[in-house]
Design an enzyme around this catalytic site. Structure first.
Site, PDB file in Angstrom:
ATOM      1  N   HIS A 259      -1.212   1.596  16.260  1.00 46.87           N
ATOM      2  CA  HIS A 259      -1.448   0.437  17.127  1.00 46.87           C
ATOM      3  C   HIS A 259      -0.442   0.390  18.281  1.00 46.87           C
ATOM      4  O   HIS A 259       0.211  -0.630  18.535  1.00 46.87           O
ATOM      5  CB  HIS A 259      -1.416  -0.861  16.320  1.00 46.87           C
TER       6      HIS A 259
ATOM      7  N   LYS B 186       1.511   2.120   7.465  1.00 49.08           N
ATOM      8  CA  LYS B 186       1.827   1.346   8.664  1.00 49.08           C
ATOM      9  C   LYS B 186       2.774   2.121   9.575  1.00 49.08           C
ATOM     10  O   LYS B 186       3.424   3.079   9.173  1.00 49.08           O
ATOM     11  CB  LYS B 186       2.451  -0.001   8.280  1.00 49.08           C
TER      12      LYS B 186
ATOM     13  N   GLU C 140      -6.315   4.734  13.500  1.00 51.79           N
ATOM     14  CA  GLU C 140      -7.276   3.829  14.150  1.00 51.79           C
ATOM     15  C   GLU C 140      -7.972   4.432  15.355  1.00 51.79           C
ATOM     16  O   GLU C 140      -8.951   3.862  15.846  1.00 51.79           O
ATOM     17  CB  GLU C 140      -6.598   2.504  14.534  1.00 51.79           C
TER      18      GLU C 140
ATOM     19  N   ARG D 213       0.832  -1.203   0.000  1.00 47.00           N
ATOM     20  CA  ARG D 213       0.000   0.000   0.000  1.00 47.00           C
ATOM     21  C   ARG D 213       0.871   1.260   0.000  1.00 47.00           C
ATOM     22  O   ARG D 213       2.059   1.214   0.313  1.00 47.00           O
ATOM     23  CB  ARG D 213      -0.920   0.012   1.220  1.00 47.00           C
TER      24      ARG D 213
ATOM     25  N   TYR E 186      -1.425   4.479  10.622  1.00 45.06           N
ATOM     26  CA  TYR E 186      -1.820   3.469  11.602  1.00 45.06           C
ATOM     27  C   TYR E 186      -0.652   3.256  12.555  1.00 45.06           C
ATOM     28  O   TYR E 186       0.497   3.118  12.118  1.00 45.06           O
ATOM     29  CB  TYR E 186      -2.168   2.139  10.923  1.00 45.06           C
TER      30      TYR E 186
ATOM     31  N   ASP F 120      -2.712  -6.926  15.057  1.00 43.34           N
ATOM     32  CA  ASP F 120      -1.991  -5.652  15.099  1.00 43.34           C
ATOM     33  C   ASP F 120      -2.256  -4.885  16.387  1.00 43.34           C
ATOM     34  O   ASP F 120      -1.554  -3.924  16.698  1.00 43.34           O
ATOM     35  CB  ASP F 120      -2.309  -4.783  13.873  1.00 43.34           C
TER      36      ASP F 120
END
Length: 370
Positions: free
Chosen positions: A96, A75, A118, A15, A94, A270
């Site tokens: 996490h 990411k 998120e 991505r 993102y 994740d």
């Protein structure tokens, strides 16, 4: 503002954080876009597409991180990228963090302001930037689960939909959010015998109505969970607590009650995973076996369908990226959803769930520091 887009370097992460269309929108708004060469290749976007949209190309990630005030990623940064983080930068990706203490400390030490896709949360509780990837991951969980069930992959050799005269696979889905509902849609479409467990009875009622009774729903209790896992061919872990570490619902003892060759797809990996025996895997080596149960625990499932995922992600993130590019952290004062996304700022953890996971106290975002 100069907006930077580095190439993703996690294994098999194809991505990219911005499409050419998103680049064009930022440039039209008066911003500059600096994108690392070949960053869009894995999603089917050539460097020429970005140049035509108004972007400039960078030879490497070092240039992107050094020059950009707002850095868009897909990411979380990996260890080799930690030295590139810097004070005064805004990182939008993102993260996490509840399951990533080393990254959290690196962000704190760097002085970077980190906003997590998120945890951007609407007043009604919706998670608009998590939703498109949850839809992809939910649908793919059944696709990869069906593949893992094939005998040559260590699975039971069970076809999800069965055939006339042969029972279909029993699919158990843990969690009725976006991941779970999309997994249910795919599993039912393949003809599986599908049961979904959630602690929210009102949500189960919504799903019952949406699927017109084809989906079996159960209020999740320890007893119900144990009983349903006992006969499951495929289990999808789809639980989520926004920003927090995923609760461990499935224990090693549960695995001992499951049929040999059953499959678990832990989409919550994740956020630390909802299965005791889960550990992150990659697209290059996605499967492992514990207690005779096949585990699929790829932490970036949507990266396998990068074109679809990148288009869906930019659709969701672009309006927020435009606000950040226009006003910097001042955008957080005018957008409560975006403010909820702030995880780390000025070396301090700002999100309560992340702070709890790190055994720290969250410090509210100080308006005067914007």
């Amino acid at each position: 503002m100069l907006v930077g887009v580095p190439k993703e370097i996690k294994p098999q992460e194809n991505r990219v954080a911005l499409t050419p269309a998103g680049t064009h929108a930022l440039c039209l708004a008066g911003h500059k876009v600096l994108i690392e060469a070949s960053a869009g290749k894995g999603s089917g976007f050539a460097d020429e597409d970005y140049l035509e949209a108004g972007a400039q190309l960078a030879s490497g990630a070092e240039e992107v991180f050094a020059e950009a005030g707002l850095i868009l990623k897909v990411k979380e940064p990996v260890a080799s990228e930690y030295p590139l983080l810097g004070e005064g930068k805004i990182l939008f990706t993102y993260l996490h963090l509840a399951a990533a203490p080393e990254l959290t400390m690196a962000l704190q030490a760097s002085g970077t302001s980190a906003i997590a896709y998120e945890t951007v949360q609407l007043p009604g509780g919706g998670l608009p930037l998590l939703a498109p990837m949850s839809e992809v991951a939910g649908r793919m969980s059944i696709q990869v689960g069906a593949w893992a069930l094939e005998k040559h992959n260590g699975g039971r050799g069970v076809l999800i939909g069965g055939i006339p005269g042969v029972r279909p696979a029993k699919v158990v889905i843990l969690g009725g959010g976006s991941v779970g509902s999309n997994a249910a849609r795919m599993a039912l479409g393949l003809g599986g015998d599908v049961v979904l467990l959630d602690i929210d009875a009102a949500r189960l009622a919504q799903l019952d109505l949406a699927f017109q009774g084809r989906l079996k729903t159960l209020v999740s209790t320890p007893y119900a969970l144990r009983e349903e896992l006992s006969g499951a061919d495929l289990v999808v872990g789809a639980v989520l607590v926004a920003g927090a570490r995923a609760p461990r619902l499935v224990t090693r003892e549960h695995l001992g009650r499951m049929p040999a060759g059953a499959v678990i797809v832990d989409v919550a990996i994740d956020q630390g995973g909802c299965v005791e025996t889960s550990r992150p895997t990659t697209h290059d080596d996605p499967l492992f076996v514990e207690e005779e149960v096949v585990h699929y625990c790829v932490a970036n499932i949507p990266g396998a369908v990068a074109r679809t995922s990148t288009l869906g992600l930019t659709n969701a993130t672009l309006p927020y990226a435009l606000k950040l590019a226009e006003s910097g952290l001042g955008a957080l004062e005018r957008d409560s959803a975006l403010a909820a996304g702030l995880n780390v700022h000025q070396g301090k953890i700002r999100h309560p769930a992340v702070a709890e996971a790190m055994s720290e106290s969250a410090e509210p975002f100080p308006a005067q520091a914007v």
